[in-house]
Write an enzyme that holds these catalytic residues in place. Structure first.
Site, PDB file in Angstrom:
ATOM      1  N   MET A  36      40.413  18.934  60.544  1.00 15.75           N
ATOM      2  CA  MET A  36      39.094  18.526  60.047  1.00 15.75           C
ATOM      3  C   MET A  36      38.703  17.154  60.613  1.00 15.75           C
ATOM      4  O   MET A  36      38.793  16.146  59.927  1.00 15.75           O
ATOM      5  CB  MET A  36      39.129  18.479  58.516  1.00 15.75           C
ATOM      6  CG  MET A  36      39.616  19.804  57.923  1.00 15.75           C
ATOM      7  SD  MET A  36      39.471  19.910  56.149  1.00 15.75           S
ATOM      8  CE  MET A  36      40.646  18.699  55.600  1.00 15.75           C
ATOM      9  N   ASP A  37      38.279  17.134  61.858  1.00 14.29           N
ATOM     10  CA  ASP A  37      37.982  15.869  62.537  1.00 14.29           C
ATOM     11  C   ASP A  37      36.480  15.624  62.577  1.00 14.29           C
ATOM     12  O   ASP A  37      35.691  16.551  62.749  1.00 14.29           O
ATOM     13  CB  ASP A  37      38.555  15.947  63.963  1.00 14.29           C
ATOM     14  CG  ASP A  37      38.520  14.610  64.667  1.00 14.29           C
ATOM     15  OD1 ASP A  37      38.498  14.606  65.915  1.00 14.29           O
ATOM     16  OD2 ASP A  37      38.507  13.565  63.982  1.00 14.29           O
ATOM     17  N   GLY A  38      36.093  14.346  62.445  1.00 14.38           N
ATOM     18  CA  GLY A  38      34.687  14.006  62.648  1.00 14.38           C
ATOM     19  C   GLY A  38      33.970  13.439  61.437  1.00 14.38           C
ATOM     20  O   GLY A  38      32.774  13.159  61.510  1.00 14.38           O
TER      21      GLY A  38
END
Lengths: 253, 271
Positions: free
Chosen positions: B42-44
């Site tokens: 879950m990047d960003g």
């Protein structure tokens, strides 16, 4: 009773038509997706050709110093065609890459190691020179397979187990803490494994998957899917390496 | 009917229509093979907050949690049995202390909310498990995570594995330590470790290997996440930031998985 049987048959028939309809829609969607991939592949080929001809300015110079270690994962089917692997290595030598790890899960490239070293100009085996002693005009090659992944970690773990057993105090039955990342790195070196983490991993195969590349070395590696080795393109290779040189690693911070 | 009521009615109708559309899309998707286990990196969240000028330190992460609820709902409706979420990495503890505290407080808040939902029967039979080096969490968060696991233990729906204070390198070292201590304690068996001994002691031994790994935020690396377990996984990256991940991104990833399924299965048989 008699009224239920035709109703059951009708609902089953409606169900079957519904399933058939869903199946048709699913197949249609996959045809559209496949067409999209074909069109996108054509655009990529044209772009790659333009890059090879030097028509796209930004790819004409690459800061290759940023790429200390490159790894290439090759699908088993592709690994049988050693000539394509040799051609890829010759391209990498031209670009200026200094260290390449070649991986295929079954170790087919390991078996062809001597031929590859002979056919790729100025290539040396990494194990013989060591990472710090590569001459500027050479390319150091490393041959890796699945046996360097989990099995290698298990061999290293058994070295740590032995150390732990030897250090157990007879009074409390507790041993020394030999279970840290640096201890595991050291144990992996003892069993002959490299612990160097590749900066970039190029995957040649139908799917973007690392196919079992040593897990311990893959932590912050950029993984790029290059498509089939049979239809590899010089321009795509340049683009992937150029894109890597623009990446900013924050290592989780 | 006044305007507010009309808007409310229209909104209800629209939501009902969207739900029907979504269920139809999922029914079509389910004609093909569905991944047994999807992992999400879950990047960003921070870039999302910056992009939308959100000032609070946890604003991006709050938006990220909303995305988590949608993604879990979609996975449940599609029929995916296992989902893993890479919530907080071992290396993330090296961020600014205020940010780490903010994220930990947010996690505590959401876990406590989820416990209430589980107790009142509004969790749709979800089973939640936390894995990682949980001793790195503060006592209150650790206790809340433990409580949520207890409260959802009997649930038999979608299993959600939340990776907190997790990294592959730590997991491997931890598994080696645990398997060594186990071997020493087991006087009868030979004092030699096998792959299975180590894999049994891994945090992720409770779930099968992921079939599909989806990373948001456009980056091409695994960032020390499940590198041991993903040798046969399709790795999919999307440029959408985690709070922007929607239905169509998930559908696209699954369609890609379905296209590659034959190859992945053949590879599994060969190995």
């Amino acid at each position: 009773m008699d009224f239920n049987d035709p109703m059951l048959a009708l609902s089953s028939w409606i169900g079957q038509i519904g399933d058939f309809g869903l199946d048709l829609v699913w197949r249609f969607i996959h045809i559209v997706v496949t067409l999209w991939h074909i069109v996108s592949g054509i655009f990529e080929s044209v772009e790659s050709y333009a890059i090879s001809l030097g028509l796209i300015q930004k790819y004409s110079s690459i800061d290759i110093e940023k790429l200390k270690c490159l790894a290439v994962v090759v699908d088993i089917e592709a690994a049988r065609d050693v000539s394509k692997v040799i051609e890829l290595l010759q391209w990498l030598t031209t670009i200026g890459v200094k260290q390449v790890g070649l991986f295929d899960s079954q170790g087919l490239l390991k078996k062809s190691k001597d031929m590859i070293l002979e056919m790729v100009p100025r290539s040396v085996l990494l194990q013989e020179t060591g990472e710090k002693h590569i001459s500027p005009d050479r390319i150091a090659l490393e041959f890796i397979s699945s046996s360097d992944n989990k099995e290698a970690v298990v061999k290293a773990a058994n070295i740590l187990l032995e150390k732990y057993l030897k250090s157990i105090h007879p009074e409390n039955g507790v041993g020394e803490n030999v279970f840290t990342e640096s201890h595991l790195n050291e144990a992996l070196r003892v069993v002959g494994e490299s612990v160097h983490v590749p900066d970039l991993l190029l995957v040649y195969g139908p799917v973007r998957s690392h196919l079992g590349f040593p897990a311990w070395r893959l932590r912050y590696t950029e993984i790029v899917h290059m498509g089939s080795l049979k239809y590899m393109r010089y321009g795509s290779l340049l683009k992937a390496i150029h894109k890597f040189t623009g990446v900013r690693q924050n290592y989780g911070v | 009917m006044n305007t507010r009521e009309e808007v409310g009615e229209f909104s209800k109708l629209f939501n009902g229509f969207m739900t029907l559309m979504r269920r139809f899309i999922f029914k079509v998707l389910c004609v093909g093979p569905i991944p047994n286990h999807i992992s999400f990196i879950m990047d960003g969240n921070r870039r999302f907050a910056k992009k939308h000028n959100l000032q609070d330190l946890d604003a991006g992460h709050r938006a990220g949690f909303v995305s988590v609820t949608h993604v879990l709902q979609y996975c449940q409706e599609i029929g995916v049995p296992y989902v893993t979420l890479y919530a907080f990495g071992h290396d993330n503890f090296r961020r600014e202390p205020e940010e780490v505290k903010c994220v930990m407080d947010l996690m505590l808040e959401k876990i406590e909310l989820t416990i209430d939902q589980a107790i009142s029967g509004n969790l749709n039979n979800l089973k939640v498990i936390f894995i990682g080096d949980l001793n790195m969490l503060n006592e209150r968060l650790k206790a809340a995570a433990q409580r949520l696991m207890e409260v959802t233990e009997e649930n038999r729906g979608l299993m959600v594995v939340v990776c907190v204070a997790y990294s592959t390198s730590h997991e491997i070292v931890h598994a080696i330590r645990e398997s060594c201590v186990k071997k020493c304690g087991d006087g009868d068996s030979p004092q030699v470790l096998e792959v299975s001994d180590i894999e049994e002691c891994m945090y992720t031994s409770i779930v099968p290997d992921p079939a599909l790994v989806i990373r948001t935020g456009g980056r091409d690396r695994l960032s020390n996440f499940m590198t041991w377990q993903t040798s046969k996984s399709l790795l999919h990256t999307t440029v959408a930031l985690w709070p922007e991940l929607g239905l169509w991104h998930l559908v696209w990833a699954i369609l890609k998985f379905q296209r590659m399924q034959n190859y992945l299965q053949k590879k599994q048989e060969l190995d």
